[in-house]
Write a protein that holds these residues in place. Structure first.
Motif, mmCIF file in Angstrom:
data_model
loop_
_atom_site.group_PDB
_atom_site.id
_atom_site.type_symbol
_atom_site.label_atom_id
_atom_site.label_comp_id
_atom_site.label_asym_id
_atom_site.label_seq_id
_atom_site.Cartn_x
_atom_site.Cartn_y
_atom_site.Cartn_z
ATOM 1 N N ALA A 5 5.450 12.265 -1.688
ATOM 2 C CA ALA A 5 4.645 11.500 -0.734
ATOM 3 C C ALA A 5 3.177 11.529 -1.129
ATOM 4 O O ALA A 5 2.492 10.496 -1.111
ATOM 5 C CB ALA A 5 4.835 12.053 0.678
ATOM 6 N N PHE A 6 2.688 12.698 -1.495
ATOM 7 C CA PHE A 6 1.285 12.857 -1.893
ATOM 8 C C PHE A 6 0.956 11.978 -3.099
ATOM 9 O O PHE A 6 -0.005 11.217 -3.086
ATOM 10 C CB PHE A 6 1.008 14.333 -2.197
ATOM 11 N N VAL A 7 1.776 12.079 -4.134
ATOM 12 C CA VAL A 7 1.511 11.335 -5.376
ATOM 13 C C VAL A 7 1.650 9.828 -5.161
ATOM 14 O O VAL A 7 0.805 9.048 -5.622
ATOM 15 C CB VAL A 7 2.439 11.828 -6.515
ATOM 16 N N LEU A 11 -1.466 7.383 -5.744
ATOM 17 C CA LEU A 11 -1.307 6.380 -6.805
ATOM 18 C C LEU A 11 -1.467 4.970 -6.240
ATOM 19 O O LEU A 11 -2.137 4.120 -6.837
ATOM 20 C CB LEU A 11 0.052 6.544 -7.487
ATOM 21 N N SER A 12 -0.868 4.710 -5.074
ATOM 22 C CA SER A 12 -0.990 3.376 -4.466
ATOM 23 C C SER A 12 -2.447 3.067 -4.130
ATOM 24 O O SER A 12 -2.919 1.943 -4.348
ATOM 25 C CB SER A 12 -0.107 3.254 -3.224
ATOM 26 N N LYS A 13 -3.158 4.031 -3.610
ATOM 27 C CA LYS A 13 -4.580 3.822 -3.285
ATOM 28 C C LYS A 13 -5.391 3.564 -4.548
ATOM 29 O O LYS A 13 -6.253 2.675 -4.576
ATOM 30 C CB LYS A 13 -5.140 5.031 -2.543
ATOM 31 N N HIS A 18 -8.846 0.717 -6.426
ATOM 32 C CA HIS A 18 -9.728 0.843 -7.583
ATOM 33 C C HIS A 18 -9.368 -0.112 -8.721
ATOM 34 O O HIS A 18 -10.231 -0.823 -9.216
ATOM 35 C CB HIS A 18 -9.756 2.291 -8.068
ATOM 36 N N VAL A 19 -8.098 -0.146 -9.132
ATOM 37 C CA VAL A 19 -7.710 -1.003 -10.249
ATOM 38 C C VAL A 19 -7.791 -2.478 -9.851
ATOM 39 O O VAL A 19 -8.363 -3.294 -10.573
ATOM 40 C CB VAL A 19 -6.301 -0.638 -10.779
ATOM 41 N N LEU A 128 0.041 4.321 2.778
ATOM 42 C CA LEU A 128 1.384 4.872 2.662
ATOM 43 C C LEU A 128 1.478 6.281 3.233
ATOM 44 O O LEU A 128 2.523 6.677 3.744
ATOM 45 C CB LEU A 128 1.857 4.836 1.213
ATOM 46 N N ALA A 129 0.399 7.055 3.170
ATOM 47 C CA ALA A 129 0.414 8.390 3.771
ATOM 48 C C ALA A 129 0.710 8.289 5.265
ATOM 49 O O ALA A 129 1.468 9.101 5.808
ATOM 50 C CB ALA A 129 -0.916 9.101 3.543
#
Length: 155
Positions: A5-7, A11-13, A18-19, A128-129
């Protein structure tokens, strides 16, 4: 589950904010109106409650999240939980710690998901968190054992 869940949240954020530079362009219609990306900075809790933006409230929210995570982890380790409840505890803790990391890095939680449907225009954004926290709490409600003791009185 907590690590996943953390990753996944972080990663989604990173990818969306940013990307894809959502921080700059502010809005992307993905599958309108059902799924949109809208940049948000949540300085409070759900729906921006308690989000006065002060440093004191930031640290109170960080401390509260860490204490709740510790409590859930201690409870989960001391209780014989079925797999679904264990997964729920992991989702809740992983999601909460992902939002804690945001508060530590940015001073607020990064949000980007917006969903509307059927003529309802939802003004709120989440991440997502938040989904993992909600799903984890629901899993604990439905799958954690009920340790209520029944009274011998009346039997």
């Amino acid at each position: 589950m907590a690590a996943v869940a953390f990753v996944v949240d972080q990663l989604s954020k990173y990818l969306v904010i940013h990307v894809m530079e959502l921080w700059r362009i502010r809005s992307v219609d993905v599958l309108p109106p059902v799924l949109n990306f809208r940049y948000g900075e949540n300085r409070g809790i759900n729906f921006g409650l308690f989000g006065d933006g002060s440093e004191a409230s930031r640290w109170v929210l960080i401390g509260l999240a860490v204490v709740i995570c510790a409590g859930v982890l201690i409870w989960a380790r001391r209780t014989a939980l079925p797999r679904m409840a264990q997964a729920g505890a992991g989702l809740l803790v992983g999601g909460a710690l992902a939002n804690v990391l945001d508060r530590l890095l940015y001073g607020y939680v990064l949000d980007f998901l917006n969903m509307s449907c059927c003529g309802f225009n939802n003004p709120f954004v989440f991440n997502l968190a938040d989904v993992f926290i909600f799903a984890g709490a629901i899993a604990l409600v439905f799958f954690a054992p009920d340790h209520k003791t029944t009274s011998k009185k009346g039997q």
